[in-house]
Motif scaffolding. Structure first.
Motif, PDB file in Angstrom:
ATOM      1  N   SER A   6      59.428 -24.035  65.955  1.00 36.66           N
ATOM      2  CA  SER A   6      59.414 -22.649  64.968  1.00 36.66           C
ATOM      3  C   SER A   6      60.773 -22.267  64.637  1.00 36.66           C
ATOM      4  CB  SER A   6      58.581 -21.578  65.716  1.00 36.66           C
ATOM      5  OG  SER A   6      59.073 -21.132  66.762  1.00 36.66           O
ATOM      6  N   ALA A   7      61.617 -22.092  65.826  1.00 39.73           N
ATOM      7  CA  ALA A   7      63.234 -21.643  65.459  1.00 39.73           C
ATOM      8  C   ALA A   7      63.903 -22.667  64.432  1.00 39.73           C
ATOM      9  CB  ALA A   7      63.922 -21.584  66.928  1.00 39.73           C
ATOM     10  N   GLU A   8      63.582 -23.782  64.649  1.00 41.33           N
ATOM     11  CA  GLU A   8      64.288 -25.044  63.885  1.00 41.33           C
ATOM     12  C   GLU A   8      63.720 -24.596  62.319  1.00 41.33           C
ATOM     13  OE1 GLU A   8      64.971 -28.556  66.875  1.00 41.33           O
ATOM     14  OE2 GLU A   8      63.041 -28.697  65.732  1.00 41.33           O
ATOM     15  N   ASN A   9      62.522 -24.417  62.047  1.00 40.59           N
ATOM     16  CA  ASN A   9      61.831 -24.017  60.868  1.00 40.59           C
ATOM     17  C   ASN A   9      62.679 -22.789  60.310  1.00 40.59           C
ATOM     18  OD1 ASN A   9      59.984 -26.396  60.645  1.00 40.59           O
ATOM     19  ND2 ASN A   9      58.751 -25.343  61.716  1.00 40.59           N
ATOM     20  N   TYR A  10      62.586 -21.860  60.940  1.00 40.73           N
ATOM     21  CA  TYR A  10      63.225 -20.707  60.408  1.00 40.73           C
ATOM     22  C   TYR A  10      64.822 -20.821  60.219  1.00 40.73           C
ATOM     23  CZ  TYR A  10      59.521 -17.368  61.750  1.00 40.73           C
ATOM     24  OH  TYR A  10      58.421 -16.652  61.778  1.00 40.73           O
ATOM     25  N   LEU A  11      65.685 -21.651  60.723  1.00 48.02           N
ATOM     26  CA  LEU A  11      66.738 -21.862  60.447  1.00 48.02           C
ATOM     27  C   LEU A  11      66.942 -22.992  59.331  1.00 48.02           C
ATOM     28  CD1 LEU A  11      68.299 -22.426  64.083  1.00 48.02           C
ATOM     29  CD2 LEU A  11      68.607 -20.659  62.592  1.00 48.02           C
ATOM     30  N   GLU A  12      66.174 -23.956  59.237  1.00 43.36           N
ATOM     31  CA  GLU A  12      66.131 -24.790  58.083  1.00 43.36           C
ATOM     32  C   GLU A  12      65.883 -23.987  56.725  1.00 43.36           C
ATOM     33  OE1 GLU A  12      64.068 -28.801  56.595  1.00 43.36           O
ATOM     34  OE2 GLU A  12      63.082 -27.545  58.025  1.00 43.36           O
ATOM     35  N   ALA A  13      64.828 -23.025  56.862  1.00 41.66           N
ATOM     36  CA  ALA A  13      64.359 -22.163  55.633  1.00 41.66           C
ATOM     37  C   ALA A  13      65.481 -21.490  55.234  1.00 41.66           C
ATOM     38  CB  ALA A  13      63.227 -21.596  55.935  1.00 41.66           C
ATOM     39  N   ILE A  14      66.518 -20.790  56.073  1.00 42.88           N
ATOM     40  CA  ILE A  14      67.427 -20.022  55.893  1.00 42.88           C
ATOM     41  C   ILE A  14      68.587 -20.854  55.082  1.00 42.88           C
ATOM     42  CG2 ILE A  14      69.402 -18.816  56.810  1.00 42.88           C
ATOM     43  CD1 ILE A  14      67.646 -17.807  58.770  1.00 42.88           C
ATOM     44  N   LEU A  15      69.021 -22.171  55.479  1.00 44.09           N
ATOM     45  CA  LEU A  15      69.753 -23.081  54.848  1.00 44.09           C
ATOM     46  C   LEU A  15      69.365 -23.345  53.625  1.00 44.09           C
ATOM     47  CD1 LEU A  15      72.266 -24.888  55.015  1.00 44.09           C
ATOM     48  CD2 LEU A  15      70.682 -26.651  56.149  1.00 44.09           C
ATOM     49  N   VAL A  24      70.429 -14.981  51.547  1.00 48.25           N
ATOM     50  CA  VAL A  24      69.225 -14.763  52.086  1.00 48.25           C
ATOM     51  C   VAL A  24      68.750 -13.529  52.784  1.00 48.25           C
ATOM     52  CG1 VAL A  24      67.584 -15.991  54.040  1.00 48.25           C
ATOM     53  CG2 VAL A  24      69.548 -17.201  52.592  1.00 48.25           C
ATOM     54  N   ARG A  25      67.695 -12.978  52.596  1.00 49.12           N
ATOM     55  CA  ARG A  25      67.213 -11.854  53.357  1.00 49.12           C
ATOM     56  C   ARG A  25      65.793 -12.227  54.270  1.00 49.12           C
ATOM     57  NH1 ARG A  25      70.200  -9.062  49.633  1.00 49.12           N
ATOM     58  NH2 ARG A  25      70.604  -6.859  49.917  1.00 49.12           N
ATOM     59  N   SER A  26      65.474 -11.491  55.066  1.00 53.76           N
ATOM     60  CA  SER A  26      64.252 -11.766  55.801  1.00 53.76           C
ATOM     61  C   SER A  26      63.081 -11.799  54.813  1.00 53.76           C
ATOM     62  CB  SER A  26      63.735 -10.768  56.830  1.00 53.76           C
ATOM     63  OG  SER A  26      64.782 -10.602  57.645  1.00 53.76           O
ATOM     64  N   ILE A  27      62.926 -11.231  53.793  1.00 54.50           N
ATOM     65  CA  ILE A  27      61.715 -11.381  52.846  1.00 54.50           C
ATOM     66  C   ILE A  27      61.712 -12.639  52.162  1.00 54.50           C
ATOM     67  CG2 ILE A  27      62.980 -10.235  51.022  1.00 54.50           C
ATOM     68  CD1 ILE A  27      59.143  -9.668  52.022  1.00 54.50           C
ATOM     69  N   MET A  44      63.852 -13.423  63.260  1.00 51.44           N
ATOM     70  CA  MET A  44      65.053 -13.101  62.978  1.00 51.44           C
ATOM     71  C   MET A  44      65.643 -12.341  64.000  1.00 51.44           C
ATOM     72  SD  MET A  44      65.382 -14.505  60.292  1.00 51.44           S
ATOM     73  CE  MET A  44      63.927 -15.742  60.539  1.00 51.44           C
ATOM     74  N   SER A  45      65.254 -11.465  64.865  1.00 48.66           N
ATOM     75  CA  SER A  45      65.718 -10.884  65.843  1.00 48.66           C
ATOM     76  C   SER A  45      66.058 -11.612  67.071  1.00 48.66           C
ATOM     77  CB  SER A  45      64.617  -9.430  66.344  1.00 48.66           C
ATOM     78  OG  SER A  45      64.894  -8.775  67.435  1.00 48.66           O
ATOM     79  N   LEU A  46      65.037 -12.518  67.414  1.00 49.69           N
ATOM     80  CA  LEU A  46      65.271 -13.554  68.356  1.00 49.69           C
ATOM     81  C   LEU A  46      66.315 -14.486  68.111  1.00 49.69           C
ATOM     82  CD1 LEU A  46      61.596 -14.334  69.489  1.00 49.69           C
ATOM     83  CD2 LEU A  46      63.085 -13.107  70.769  1.00 49.69           C
ATOM     84  N   LEU A  47      66.322 -14.936  66.778  1.00 51.45           N
ATOM     85  CA  LEU A  47      67.481 -15.752  66.643  1.00 51.45           C
ATOM     86  C   LEU A  47      68.828 -15.233  66.506  1.00 51.45           C
ATOM     87  CD1 LEU A  47      65.711 -17.645  63.332  1.00 51.45           C
ATOM     88  CD2 LEU A  47      66.477 -18.473  65.660  1.00 51.45           C
ATOM     89  N   ARG A  48      68.997 -13.896  66.264  1.00 51.80           N
ATOM     90  CA  ARG A  48      70.244 -13.089  66.192  1.00 51.80           C
ATOM     91  C   ARG A  48      70.793 -13.036  67.867  1.00 51.80           C
ATOM     92  NH1 ARG A  48      68.362  -9.113  62.830  1.00 51.80           N
ATOM     93  NH2 ARG A  48      68.100  -7.787  64.705  1.00 51.80           N
ATOM     94  N   ASP A  56      73.997  -8.843  58.142  1.00 51.59           N
ATOM     95  CA  ASP A  56      75.000  -7.628  57.995  1.00 51.59           C
ATOM     96  C   ASP A  56      74.226  -6.363  57.486  1.00 51.59           C
ATOM     97  OD1 ASP A  56      74.171  -7.869  55.276  1.00 51.59           O
ATOM     98  OD2 ASP A  56      75.798  -8.799  54.305  1.00 51.59           O
ATOM     99  N   LYS A  57      75.007  -5.300  57.365  1.00 55.45           N
ATOM    100  CA  LYS A  57      74.669  -3.960  56.904  1.00 55.45           C
ATOM    101  C   LYS A  57      73.517  -4.003  55.929  1.00 55.45           C
ATOM    102  CE  LYS A  57      78.648  -2.161  54.645  1.00 55.45           C
ATOM    103  NZ  LYS A  57      78.366  -2.750  53.469  1.00 55.45           N
ATOM    104  N   ASP A  58      73.619  -4.876  54.995  1.00 57.28           N
ATOM    105  CA  ASP A  58      72.829  -5.120  53.765  1.00 57.28           C
ATOM    106  C   ASP A  58      71.475  -5.844  53.938  1.00 57.28           C
ATOM    107  OD1 ASP A  58      74.439  -3.298  52.351  1.00 57.28           O
ATOM    108  OD2 ASP A  58      75.713  -4.952  51.750  1.00 57.28           O
ATOM    109  N   GLY A  59      71.174  -6.436  55.204  1.00 62.33           N
ATOM    110  CA  GLY A  59      70.169  -7.048  55.550  1.00 62.33           C
ATOM    111  C   GLY A  59      70.429  -8.636  55.139  1.00 62.33           C
ATOM    112  N   LEU A  60      71.592  -9.055  54.803  1.00 62.39           N
ATOM    113  CA  LEU A  60      71.758 -10.255  54.361  1.00 62.39           C
ATOM    114  C   LEU A  60      72.028 -11.402  55.828  1.00 62.39           C
ATOM    115  CD1 LEU A  60      74.222 -10.063  51.626  1.00 62.39           C
ATOM    116  CD2 LEU A  60      71.965 -10.670  51.407  1.00 62.39           C
ATOM    117  N   LEU A  61      71.328 -12.407  55.700  1.00 63.30           N
ATOM    118  CA  LEU A  61      71.343 -13.388  56.832  1.00 63.30           C
ATOM    119  C   LEU A  61      72.419 -14.452  56.558  1.00 63.30           C
ATOM    120  CD1 LEU A  61      67.709 -13.984  57.167  1.00 63.30           C
ATOM    121  CD2 LEU A  61      68.830 -12.326  58.460  1.00 63.30           C
ATOM    122  N   THR A  62      73.045 -14.774  57.607  1.00 63.41           N
ATOM    123  CA  THR A  62      73.929 -15.964  57.363  1.00 63.41           C
ATOM    124  C   THR A  62      73.692 -16.722  58.908  1.00 63.41           C
ATOM    125  OG1 THR A  62      75.958 -14.736  58.409  1.00 63.41           O
ATOM    126  CG2 THR A  62      75.846 -15.068  56.050  1.00 63.41           C
TER     127      THR A  62
END
Length: 127
Positions: A6-15, A24-27, A44-48, A56-62
Protein backbone atom coordinates in the motif's frame (compact mmCIF):
# COMPACT_ATOMS: atom_id res chain seq x y z
CA UNK A 1 14.17 -1.81 2.81
CA UNK A 2 10.89 -3.68 2.29
CA UNK A 3 7.76 -1.60 2.72
CA UNK A 4 4.13 -2.54 2.42
CA UNK A 5 2.46 -2.74 -0.97
CA UNK A 6 0.00 0.00 0.00
CA UNK A 7 2.87 2.40 0.76
CA UNK A 8 4.44 1.56 -2.60
CA UNK A 9 1.12 2.36 -4.29
CA UNK A 10 0.89 5.74 -2.56
CA UNK A 11 4.46 6.64 -3.49
CA UNK A 12 3.94 5.55 -7.09
CA UNK A 13 0.74 7.61 -7.26
CA UNK A 14 2.56 10.71 -6.00
CA UNK A 15 5.22 10.24 -8.68
CA UNK A 16 2.65 9.71 -11.44
CA UNK A 17 0.59 12.74 -10.42
CA UNK A 18 3.67 14.92 -10.17
CA UNK A 19 4.71 13.92 -13.69
CA UNK A 20 1.21 14.66 -14.98
CA UNK A 21 0.32 17.82 -13.06
CA UNK A 22 3.60 19.17 -11.70
CA UNK A 23 2.40 19.35 -8.11
CA UNK A 24 0.65 16.95 -5.76
CA UNK A 25 -1.73 17.35 -2.84
CA UNK A 26 -3.35 14.65 -0.72
CA UNK A 27 -6.68 15.21 -2.47
CA UNK A 28 -5.00 14.43 -5.82
CA UNK A 29 -3.78 11.12 -4.40
CA UNK A 30 -7.26 10.37 -3.05
CA UNK A 31 -8.82 10.98 -6.48
CA UNK A 32 -6.12 9.04 -8.31
CA UNK A 33 -6.40 5.97 -6.09
CA UNK A 34 -10.14 6.40 -5.48
CA UNK A 35 -9.61 6.33 -1.70
CA UNK A 36 -11.24 8.47 0.95
CA UNK A 37 -9.52 11.69 2.00
CA UNK A 38 -9.17 10.49 5.65
CA UNK A 39 -7.49 7.25 4.50
CA UNK A 40 -5.05 9.16 2.33
CA UNK A 41 -4.36 11.72 5.07
CA UNK A 42 -3.45 8.92 7.47
CA UNK A 43 -1.21 7.27 4.89
CA UNK A 44 0.52 10.57 4.10
CA UNK A 45 1.16 11.06 7.79
CA UNK A 46 2.79 7.62 8.03
CA UNK A 47 4.85 8.19 4.89
CA UNK A 48 6.04 11.52 6.33
CA UNK A 49 6.94 9.91 9.66
CA UNK A 50 8.94 7.23 7.86
CA UNK A 51 10.85 9.74 5.74
CA UNK A 52 9.34 8.94 2.33
CA UNK A 53 7.57 12.25 1.67
CA UNK A 54 7.57 15.86 2.78
CA UNK A 55 4.62 18.23 2.93
CA UNK A 56 5.10 21.99 2.77
CA UNK A 57 2.98 24.62 4.51
CA UNK A 58 0.68 24.79 1.46
CA UNK A 59 0.02 21.03 1.54
CA UNK A 60 2.17 20.19 -1.47
CA UNK A 61 3.71 16.72 -1.32
CA UNK A 62 7.21 15.88 -2.49
CA UNK A 63 9.03 12.58 -2.45
CA UNK A 64 12.22 12.35 -0.43
CA UNK A 65 15.20 10.58 -1.97
CA UNK A 66 14.10 7.33 -0.29
CA UNK A 67 10.50 7.81 -1.41
CA UNK A 68 11.54 8.60 -4.97
CA UNK A 69 13.74 5.49 -5.14
CA UNK A 70 10.79 3.27 -4.22
CA UNK A 71 8.27 5.13 -6.40
CA UNK A 72 10.47 5.08 -9.49
CA UNK A 73 11.26 1.37 -9.04
CA UNK A 74 7.57 0.48 -8.82
CA UNK A 75 6.60 2.83 -11.66
CA UNK A 76 9.25 1.32 -13.96
CA UNK A 77 7.89 -2.14 -13.21
CA UNK A 78 4.33 -0.97 -13.82
CA UNK A 79 5.17 0.58 -17.18
CA UNK A 80 7.22 -2.36 -18.44
CA UNK A 81 4.72 -5.01 -17.30
CA UNK A 82 1.76 -3.08 -18.75
CA UNK A 83 3.53 -2.68 -22.09
CA UNK A 84 4.57 -6.33 -22.17
CA UNK A 85 1.11 -7.66 -21.31
CA UNK A 86 -0.46 -5.40 -23.92
CA UNK A 87 2.02 -6.71 -26.51
CA UNK A 88 0.88 -10.23 -25.61
CA UNK A 89 -2.68 -9.22 -26.51
CA UNK A 90 -4.06 -8.38 -23.08
CA UNK A 91 -6.45 -5.41 -23.19
CA UNK A 92 -4.89 -2.17 -21.89
CA UNK A 93 -7.19 -1.94 -18.85
CA UNK A 94 -6.58 -5.54 -17.79
CA UNK A 95 -2.85 -5.21 -18.50
CA UNK A 96 -2.58 -2.11 -16.27
CA UNK A 97 -4.58 -3.79 -13.51
CA UNK A 98 -2.53 -6.99 -13.65
CA UNK A 99 0.74 -5.04 -13.81
CA UNK A 100 -0.30 -3.22 -10.64
CA UNK A 101 -0.54 -6.55 -8.82
CA UNK A 102 2.60 -8.07 -10.33
CA UNK A 103 4.86 -5.04 -9.81
CA UNK A 104 4.99 -5.55 -6.05
CA UNK A 105 5.65 -9.28 -5.91
CA UNK A 106 8.43 -9.87 -8.42
CA UNK A 107 11.93 -10.22 -7.04
CA UNK A 108 14.55 -7.81 -8.35
CA UNK A 109 16.28 -10.75 -10.06
CA UNK A 110 13.13 -11.91 -11.85
CA UNK A 111 12.21 -8.38 -12.91
CA UNK A 112 15.69 -7.78 -14.33
CA UNK A 113 15.59 -11.05 -16.30
CA UNK A 114 12.11 -10.21 -17.59
CA UNK A 115 13.29 -6.71 -18.52
CA UNK A 116 16.31 -8.16 -20.36
CA UNK A 117 14.11 -10.67 -22.18
CA UNK A 118 11.59 -8.03 -23.27
CA UNK A 119 14.40 -5.73 -24.40
CA UNK A 120 16.04 -8.51 -26.42
CA UNK A 121 12.71 -9.56 -27.96
CA UNK A 122 12.08 -5.97 -29.07
CA UNK A 123 15.34 -5.78 -31.02
CA UNK A 124 15.16 -6.73 -34.68
CA UNK A 125 16.90 -10.02 -35.29
CA UNK A 126 20.03 -10.01 -37.40
CA UNK A 127 19.91 -12.30 -40.44
Amino acid sequence: MKIQESAENYLEAILMIREEKGSVRSIDVAHHLEFSKPSVSRAMSLLRENGYIQMDKDGLLTLTEAGYAIASRIYERHQLLTQWLTTLGVSPDVAASDACRLEHDLSDETFQKLKDHISNAARPSEA
